[in-house]
Structures are given as C-alpha cells and as structure tokens.
Scaffold this motif. Structure first.
Motif, short mmCIF file in Angstrom:
data_model
loop_
_atom_site.label_atom_id
_atom_site.label_comp_id
_atom_site.label_asym_id
_atom_site.label_seq_id
_atom_site.Cartn_x
_atom_site.Cartn_y
_atom_site.Cartn_z
N SER A 148 -2.60 9.77 8.51
CA SER A 148 -3.38 8.88 8.44
C SER A 148 -3.23 8.54 7.22
CB SER A 148 -4.69 9.78 7.87
OG SER A 148 -6.22 9.31 8.03
N LYS A 149 -4.10 7.03 6.58
CA LYS A 149 -3.40 6.11 5.03
C LYS A 149 -4.03 7.44 4.73
CE LYS A 149 -4.48 2.15 3.41
NZ LYS A 149 -5.17 0.63 3.66
N TYR A 150 -5.29 8.03 4.93
CA TYR A 150 -6.43 8.92 3.39
C TYR A 150 -6.27 10.07 3.77
CZ TYR A 150 -7.85 3.98 2.91
OH TYR A 150 -7.93 2.41 2.37
N ASN B 261 -4.18 15.54 10.77
CA ASN B 261 -3.25 13.69 10.23
C ASN B 261 -2.60 13.20 10.55
OD1 ASN B 261 -6.50 13.61 9.02
ND2 ASN B 261 -5.54 14.83 7.25
N GLU C 232 0.84 -1.64 -0.35
CA GLU C 232 0.13 -0.32 -0.08
C GLU C 232 0.77 1.01 0.17
OE1 GLU C 232 -2.29 -0.16 3.52
OE2 GLU C 232 -3.42 -1.84 2.76
#
Length: 114
Positions: free
Chosen positions: A86-88, A107, A52
């Motif tokens: 944060s991933k998104y 974030n 990812e």
C-alpha cells in the motif's frame, strides 16, 4: 550427546538486518530506481522529479504473526519475497544508511512472481 536447543515457536526470524519486527509486521527494503526501471512499458522515460516512492520491495524480515482467538496466525510472506504494498501504509526507518519500510502484513497487496 548434548541435545540441540531450538528457538521458541514464537521467536522472530533471525536476519542480518538489526530489526526484528513484532506481531504481523514485515520489514521491506524498497526497490531502487534501477530495479524498478525509469522507462514505462511504452518507452516513455520518467524523470526523477515526478517519481513517487516505490510501492515494491523485497521482504527482509517478518514477525512471528498475530494472535486471533488465542492462536498465533503466522505471516504469509517470507524473507526474499518481492512484494507490492500500500502506498501510504508503512513507516519509514533508516538504519546504517539504508532505508527500510515497516508495514503490517495487511498492507502487503501481492507477492510478485516473475
């Protein structure tokens, strides 16, 4: 003797990156696959096809902070910090062939202190 001029308190930090974030935004350069590693702690090799986007990076530039009740609250991370985010919660931009993420300070999840 001439008096030295200093930058205003609310001026963004000078960096070698041609990006000056506003408010409480942070510019992060994501870690490369080599920096993150391609092997888990138990020795399992992770193929490129299932990786990812990295959620770790190095802070490149920070904004001057945000205003709350008329008082500027400075950003708590500084250039050079290695952080998890944060991933998104980021906007991806590319400048001079280099990928950067611009995110809000809220974030940023943690500073990594290895």
């Amino acid at each position: 003797m001439a008096k030295k001029k200093s930058a205003p308190k609310n001026a963004p930090m000078k960096t070698s990156v041609p990006i000056a974030p506003l408010g409480d935004r942070v510019v992060i350069k994501p870690l490369s696959a080599d920096e993150i590693g391609t092997t888990t702690a138990s020795g399992i090799i992770i193929p490129d096809s299932v990786k990812e986007k990295p959620m770790e990076g190095t802070v490149i530039a920070v904004g001057p902070g945000k205003y709350e009740d008329g008082i500027r609250i400075p950003v708590s991370v500084k250039p050079g910090d290695r952080v998890m985010f944060s991933k998104y919660g980021f906007d991806e931009i590319k400048m001079n062939g280099v990928e950067y993420y611009v995110i809000s300070e809220s974030n940023v999840l943690a500073v990594i202190t290895k």
